[in-house]
Design an enzyme around this catalytic site. Structure first.
Site, PDB file in Angstrom:
ATOM      1  CG  ASP A   1       5.497 -13.231  -2.057  1.00 23.31           C
ATOM      2  OD1 ASP A   1       4.829 -13.493  -1.036  1.00 23.31           O
ATOM      3  OD2 ASP A   1       5.363 -13.842  -3.130  1.00 23.31           O
TER       4      ASP A   1
ATOM      5  CG  ASP B   1       2.222  11.981   5.999  1.00 22.76           C
ATOM      6  OD1 ASP B   1       2.419  12.446   4.859  1.00 22.76           O
ATOM      7  OD2 ASP B   1       2.169  10.768   6.249  1.00 22.76           O
TER       8      ASP B   1
ATOM      9  CG  HIS C   1      -2.898  13.194   5.145  1.00 21.98           C
ATOM     10  ND1 HIS C   1      -1.542  13.033   5.094  1.00 21.98           N
ATOM     11  CD2 HIS C   1      -3.408  11.970   5.433  1.00 21.98           C
ATOM     12  CE1 HIS C   1      -1.241  11.765   5.329  1.00 21.98           C
ATOM     13  NE2 HIS C   1      -2.361  11.097   5.539  1.00 21.98           N
TER      14      HIS C   1
ATOM     15  CG  ASP D   1       0.602  15.333   3.592  1.00 20.28           C
ATOM     16  OD1 ASP D   1       0.380  14.586   2.633  1.00 20.28           O
ATOM     17  OD2 ASP D   1       0.004  15.251   4.688  1.00 20.28           O
TER      18      ASP D   1
ATOM     19  CG  HIS E   1       4.482  12.348   1.649  1.00 20.00           C
ATOM     20  ND1 HIS E   1       4.514  12.699   2.965  1.00 20.00           N
ATOM     21  CD2 HIS E   1       5.746  11.976   1.338  1.00 20.00           C
ATOM     22  CE1 HIS E   1       5.733  12.541   3.425  1.00 20.00           C
ATOM     23  NE2 HIS E   1       6.496  12.116   2.458  1.00 20.00           N
TER      24      HIS E   1
END
Lengths: 557, 557
Positions: free
Chosen positions: A446, A166, A371, A198, A393
């Site tokens: 979870d 990024d 970005h 990115d 990404h």
């Protein structure tokens, strides 16, 4: 075959971050050695009912544990480091390399999972290189919405692979250093084997604005504000937090922090020297009421509308001591991560309803993206002039748009890859091709369960969420004679008090089905269940146009 | 008190469309007569699990049925007419007034509900007025993303109320006529009592682009396309559909229609003269394969990512005869309605994955909004110069921003109202104030059930969706002796095959709780149930950090 052995090739294998925004993870292999880049989490989309996080499936790494030489981290965002606790629990002690702030933020995560003492963290300065197995990994400074972010140049025997991760090109960043375009240019001149770049903002034309632009909006808002100010921001956006402190200093306000991650990150960042907090400016959030409203700023979490975060509670009116009202100002200094837009909008609506003046992304320059936009992406391509290109990404639309850009700029179509997760791609100066495909994908977390929520559980949760459940409970003896029931119990289906008729009629149908079974001498449970289900399925749908999950339960005494 | 009787006042009472986008409905009252404006539906937000539509609560209208003189409709979108079938079923035969296309679209809706023969529809031309009780209701043409849209000027004894509804000011619309700014100016000059104006785009600076802008993108896409073209659009956007026919004509392609609402609306609009279809251009969608790909356009539904719509199926690869692949072009010529962004994004991702070139809103001018931006909203305010102002059709943030604009332009703060639904506001030249508040809000439609899904059912659906359900079933005799069970059955909680230990341990705890009850002689069901629940609640959470709905079920023989 002997020819192949002479060609210097390297393999790349994405385990996350392709066709999705989040859970970034990339593998590079040479000489039977594995280098891992990043290990992130992804926040669940709506159809992942009840799931807390999504992490990459690392089956391949588990099978090849002994070959792993290390993990290099590009920056400290959760979609790049958040998966490490899960990964380390399974893979054991692997050395981890990153810049100071990245490791500082990771340390906090590992502590939460009691993993810190077992982990070997190695600090690398931007501009420096480190040997990880036979890989020389160079950390190259880039601008992003978090301090201390780096691109990596992984020097392999087939040439350097630039993993841009990024980034954006901020010509006037808050903390001085710009993306190291000189080093990227140098690498491009020497010859880059592959670029991974990115794609998050590949839809955006032009350039992403500088973080400095936000300063203007913040200062104007502070100048206009007559009462209390609340600024909500990502807790990891240290530059943004610095700007709030600077504005508070300038306009003579004290700063209080609210939200656990805000307190933690400000602590870490100021300890490590990434945040310059003017002396005496920080006050305890419990003391906010001891100051006149026009003398305080509250810097809080909740910019994503998270149900339990400070700003969300304040907007809802159930924060334990901070309230908001007429004349107060709220800056929501962040963008909504996909999936959070509705929650953020709801919080903003509530703040307006309480009388606050709300300044948010849609109506002001209170946030800029971290970005790169199209022009910056093109510049990155032109700087590095890679032989092969991998847009990463991004969801598929972002990847395809980025691929189109790359093709327009400098990379021939056949050298652009949009692989599936788990595709192992062999790269050499001579050729690039998919050589293998390994198991890869997502693992759902979870609660404390990792991977035990799969398609069956999700399908049931979806069905239950749409029309609830209707249970038909009956006790029978060995001969299939009904001793008690059938009773119908529902949850999430209809409001029972007003649906007596429907439930009565349904019960009668179930009784009839059971009586028929008894007459025919049917005692096999699976047949009994399907008879009960058949007696109700269509009937319920025609009666109320809903399809609850119908669950016959038989007890035998 | 006698003074009040001399003041000519009128009341307005919103039943929908304030603090929300959708289910628009407004009431105006004078001389004990009620005029209704619009009756729309709203699409459910995520937290309304399984709900199909939301409609306004019309309890007040039911109680005052005899005073209702008629319903005036501004345009044919579902958030303005979609609630009529539900409303008419309850209120009986009320005369309905609207423009030709609005009534044409409504007719289809009423037919679906077998209500057409009982309903009195009265067609009004834009620019004309009609008397509804003591109200003179004037229909004033406005531009919007559907043809034949109107603002209403309701002439009351206290002065004209301009209900601008949804609008924009398109200086170069597709079908000739622009918003009737002359009449609005005239009204403003004469004196407008109150303005109700569209806040949907109050966040957007500047002007909304003209529908003509879309033409350029469509034509460029048609010129570039080498294979099949698919255009997905709102079926009600007749101007957009016209543009697709025009481009197809220009580039010599046949047009096939796909999706029930697209077929219906094209049929209605061309019958009524709102759509000019070049002769011989329309082909059956089953015949698409009989033409070379570069000779056809498919005009389809699915611009909102609806699971069963044509484009969504094509993207998923399960449309019964239309496929998409390399070289094909898809235009998604619509914006995602709030809440649909993820579904739309997913469809676009899938189309890219299949090799199509996708042209969508984020990267091109393939769609323009139908709602006025800030400069147009200001112009509407300046044209009408209302004494009182009501921002409508928006969430609270939109309403507050619009209120701010109005205050900057021409309306004093104390004359701007953001009422709650059900607030009855008395307006006269002398004063405006909330005189009363009546029951109002939302009614949920799920299947054929209207209003039977309430907070209890929704709470259960939410709980079920997050962690599923765990049922503990036991059969006892009259003395509380356990004859069978306890058995634990779960749905949506864990993957049962891999969670044997957890279920076994939980069963043992339930057995123990029941044994204790037997020992203590407890036979009361509610106590038994809470003992079972207590034995599992904390245990399950600590074991797996999930909170399923725990439901003890007791059968007695």
């Amino acid at each position: 075959m002997s020819l192949n052995n002479q060609i210097d090739s390297v393999s790349v294998l994405p385990l996350g971050g392709i066709g999705e925004i989040g859970k970034n993870m990339m593998i590079i292999e040479q000489n039977d050695e594995i280098l891992i880049i990043d290990a992130g989490i992804k926040f669940p989309t709506d159809e992942l009912y009840g799931v807390d996080y999504v992490i990459p499936d690392i089956t391949y790494l588990l099978k090849n544990k002994d070959r792993i030489k290390g993990i290099a981290l590009t920056h400290g965002h959760m979609d790049h480091i958040g998966g490490l606790p899960y990964v380390l629990k399974q893979l054991g002690d692997i050395p981890i390399y990153g810049t100071k702030l990245t490791l500082g933020l990771l340390r906090g995560k590992l502590e939460e999972h009691n993993l810190l003492s077992d982990t070997y963290l190695r600090h690398v300065y931007p501009g420096h290189s480190v040997d990880i197995g036979s890989f020389e990994v160079e950390f190259i400074r880039v601008n992003h919405s978090i301090s201390d972010a780096c691109a990596l140049a992984v020097h392999t025997k087939a040439g350097p692979i630039v993993y841009a991760s990024d980034f954006k090109l901020d010509q006037t960043p808050i903390s001085g250093d710009i993306t190291d375009i000189h080093r990227l240019a140098e690498l491009g001149k020497e010859g880059v084997l592959a670029l991974f770049s990115d794609s998050t903002n590949a839809e955006h034309e032009g350039y992403t604005s500088s973080e400095k632009e936000v300063q203007k909006t913040i200062e104007k808002s502070f100048a206009d504000a007559e009462q209390k100010i609340i600024v909500a921001s990502f807790a990891s956006n240290i530059h943004r937090i610095q700007q709030v402190f600077d504005a508070a200093q300038k306009f003579n306000r004290k700063v209080a922090l609210s939200g656990r991650s805000m307190l933690n990150n400000v602590d870490i960042a100021s300890d490590l020297g990434y945040l310059d907090i003017p002396e005496g400016i920080l006050i305890d959030s419990n003391d906010v009421d001891n100051y006149p409203p026009h003398k305080v700023v509250l810097l809080s979490t909740g910019s994503q509308g998270e149900p339990m975060a400070a700003l969300t509670r304040i907007a809802r009116g159930d924060h334990y001591h901070i309230s908001i009202g007429d004349g107060d100002t709220v800056l929501v200094s962040a963008t909504a991560i996909p999936g959070n837009a509705k929650a953020v909008g709801h919080t903003i609506n509530q703040l307006f309803e309480r009388g606050a003046d709300v300044i948010y992304e849609a109506i002001s320059g209170v946030h800029v993206s971290g970005h790169a936009s199209q022009e910056e992406l093109k510049l990155m391509l032109n700087l590095t002039r890679p032989q092969y290109f991998f847009p990463v990404h991004g969801e598929y639309r972002h990847l395809h748009l980025h691929a189109k850009l790359a093709n327009e700029v400098c990379v021939p179509k056949e050298n652009i890859f949009i692989p599936d997760l788990g595709d192992k791609i062999s790269l050499s100066k001579e050729q690039g091709y998919v050589e293998d495909s390994v198991r890869a994908g997502r693992v759902l977390v979870d609660g404390s369960g990792v991977g035990d929520v799969g398609n069956v559980v999700l399908r049931d949760r979806r069905l239950l969420s749409e029309n609830g459940i209707l249970m038909v409970v009956v006790t029978i003896d060995r001969n299939g004679k009904v001793l008690s029931g059938p009773d119908i119990i529902t949850r999430g289906f209809v409001y029972v008090r007003e649906s007596g008729d429907l439930i009565r009629d349904a019960t009668r149908r179930a009784e009839k089905a059971l009586a028929e079974c008894e007459e025919e001498g049917i005692t096999e449970w699976s047949t009994l269940k399907s008879k009960i289900r058949d007696s109700l399925d269509d009937y319920i749908y025609h009666r109320i146009k809903r399809n609850p999950m119908i669950l016959p339960i038989i007890m035998e005494v």
